[in-house]
Scaffold this motif. Sequence first.
Motif, PDB file in Angstrom:
ATOM      1  N   ALA A 199       0.827  -1.207   0.000  1.00  0.00           N
ATOM      2  CA  ALA A 199       0.000   0.000   0.000  1.00  0.00           C
ATOM      3  C   ALA A 199       0.862   1.258   0.000  1.00  0.00           C
ATOM      4  CB  ALA A 199      -0.929  -0.004   1.215  1.00  0.00           C
ATOM      5  N   ARG A 200       1.895   1.272   0.826  1.00  0.00           N
ATOM      6  CA  ARG A 200       2.751   2.451   0.912  1.00  0.00           C
ATOM      7  C   ARG A 200       3.543   2.663  -0.378  1.00  0.00           C
ATOM      8  NH1 ARG A 200      -0.084   3.913   4.342  1.00  0.00           N
ATOM      9  NH2 ARG A 200       0.435   4.480   6.496  1.00  0.00           N
ATOM     10  N   LYS A 201       4.013   1.581  -0.990  1.00  0.00           N
ATOM     11  CA  LYS A 201       4.770   1.705  -2.239  1.00  0.00           C
ATOM     12  C   LYS A 201       3.927   2.370  -3.312  1.00  0.00           C
ATOM     13  CE  LYS A 201       8.259   0.750  -5.058  1.00  0.00           C
ATOM     14  NZ  LYS A 201       9.655   1.194  -4.862  1.00  0.00           N
ATOM     15  N   ALA A 202       2.625   2.104  -3.298  1.00  0.00           N
ATOM     16  CA  ALA A 202       1.711   2.682  -4.279  1.00  0.00           C
ATOM     17  C   ALA A 202       1.194   4.057  -3.851  1.00  0.00           C
ATOM     18  CB  ALA A 202       0.533   1.738  -4.515  1.00  0.00           C
ATOM     19  N   GLY A 203       1.688   4.542  -2.721  1.00  0.00           N
ATOM     20  CA  GLY A 203       1.225   5.836  -2.241  1.00  0.00           C
ATOM     21  C   GLY A 203      -0.176   5.794  -1.683  1.00  0.00           C
ATOM     22  N   GLY A 204      -0.605   4.603  -1.251  1.00  0.00           N
ATOM     23  CA  GLY A 204      -1.980   4.438  -0.808  1.00  0.00           C
ATOM     24  C   GLY A 204      -2.146   4.358   0.698  1.00  0.00           C
ATOM     25  N   GLU A 205      -3.352   3.991   1.107  1.00  0.00           N
ATOM     26  CA  GLU A 205      -3.712   3.892   2.517  1.00  0.00           C
ATOM     27  C   GLU A 205      -3.669   2.441   2.971  1.00  0.00           C
ATOM     28  OE1 GLU A 205      -7.613   5.581   2.368  1.00  0.00           O
ATOM     29  OE2 GLU A 205      -6.886   7.605   2.750  1.00  0.00           O
ATOM     30  N   TRP A 206      -3.545   2.258   4.278  1.00  0.00           N
ATOM     31  CA  TRP A 206      -3.504   0.924   4.867  1.00  0.00           C
ATOM     32  C   TRP A 206      -4.452   0.890   6.058  1.00  0.00           C
ATOM     33  CZ3 TRP A 206      -1.311  -1.147   9.572  1.00  0.00           C
ATOM     34  CH2 TRP A 206      -1.162  -2.546   9.562  1.00  0.00           C
ATOM     35  N   LEU A 207      -5.385  -0.053   6.042  1.00  0.00           N
ATOM     36  CA  LEU A 207      -6.402  -0.162   7.080  1.00  0.00           C
ATOM     37  C   LEU A 207      -6.250  -1.466   7.847  1.00  0.00           C
ATOM     38  CD1 LEU A 207      -9.498   1.096   5.039  1.00  0.00           C
ATOM     39  CD2 LEU A 207      -7.935   2.432   6.465  1.00  0.00           C
ATOM     40  N   VAL A 208      -6.872  -1.516   9.016  1.00  0.00           N
ATOM     41  CA  VAL A 208      -6.879  -2.724   9.842  1.00  0.00           C
ATOM     42  C   VAL A 208      -8.324  -3.081  10.166  1.00  0.00           C
ATOM     43  CG1 VAL A 208      -6.224  -3.738  12.056  1.00  0.00           C
ATOM     44  CG2 VAL A 208      -4.602  -2.277  10.832  1.00  0.00           C
ATOM     45  N   ARG A 209      -8.613  -4.375  10.057  1.00  0.00           N
ATOM     46  CA  ARG A 209      -9.950  -4.894  10.357  1.00  0.00           C
ATOM     47  C   ARG A 209      -9.804  -6.075  11.310  1.00  0.00           C
ATOM     48  NH1 ARG A 209     -11.966  -7.597   5.321  1.00  0.00           N
ATOM     49  NH2 ARG A 209     -11.890  -5.456   4.589  1.00  0.00           N
ATOM     50  N   ILE A 210     -10.584  -6.104  12.365  1.00  0.00           N
ATOM     51  CA  ILE A 210     -10.574  -7.218  13.302  1.00  0.00           C
ATOM     52  C   ILE A 210     -11.683  -8.192  12.901  1.00  0.00           C
ATOM     53  CG2 ILE A 210     -10.784  -7.931  15.701  1.00  0.00           C
ATOM     54  CD1 ILE A 210      -8.276  -6.312  15.128  1.00  0.00           C
ATOM     55  N   GLU A 211     -11.307  -9.396  12.551  1.00  0.00           N
ATOM     56  CA  GLU A 211     -12.279 -10.391  12.085  1.00  0.00           C
ATOM     57  C   GLU A 211     -12.729 -11.247  13.274  1.00  0.00           C
ATOM     58  OE1 GLU A 211     -10.573 -12.283   8.594  1.00  0.00           O
ATOM     59  OE2 GLU A 211     -11.208 -10.562   7.381  1.00  0.00           O
TER      60      GLU A 211
END
Length: 300
Positions: A33-45
Amino acid sequence: MPPPPCRGRFAPSPTGPLHFGSLLAAFGSWLMARKAGGEWLVRIEDLDPPREVAGAADEQLRTLERFGLVADGQVLRQSERDAHYRAALERLLASGDAFECHCSRSDLAGGVHRACVPGTHRPDPAIRLRVPDGTVVGFEDRVHGAVVQDVSAEVGDFVLRRADGPWAYQLAVVVDDAAQGITEVVRGADLLDSTARQVFLQRRLGLPTPDYAHLPLVVDADGRKLSKSLAALPIDGADPLPILRAAWLALGQAADAWPAGATLAATLEAAASAFEAKRIPRTPPAALAAMHNATVIDAA
């Protein structure tokens, strides 16, 4: 219309502390995500209460923070999203794509559901997605290349809500990836086999299909998945850089490309810049298990 921004995610189940394999998935998804300049989220399953460990989700989040991996937005918890899964299920039932199933596991030859056993009845039936004969699904994985699965023959009609009540992973992950605007799913190769089911369900619900990348599944010296072995020891964030470097090597990145940053934040920033997704192997380096075991023992 401009393309949606790159958005990745890490989605652990709160069944215990993070081990090296789960950190690898978190770090790999963060790097892409960071390499693409994007965002990174976290989800608890957290959809399966009997398997959950009290306090594990919060401890997982604290561990990620100690490794410098902090979500760009609010952490989503699946246990709070019942209404969204129910709405999707009702749409599928109304369209005839989903149906009540009274079959038990022992009723299914080979575990593949193609038709309900006549005369069976359960007070709380499961809900399955109807998979017509000849349903073949293909997708391109950034690590494994072209993947094709005959879902009807190999999987059959699959469960969306279990007979004992909980939502099935397949439905929840599809609904949540769409709701969070995930454009690239980066996760362990143990989930590669389930991806065709998710793509098929996305099509049935009219939801976008993200790109996929399935990272090498880290095993111990005996060839067992970490979560099934003694190597699934909690990782210690007190000294995160050696463990992050081990994950970097597991992702096939060149050892001399690992940045020698003065701080964790500087190292992560440089690592994201130097990361090359094309180097990710389908299987981890042979020496990784022994190296990981030593790293965990030293860090514990």
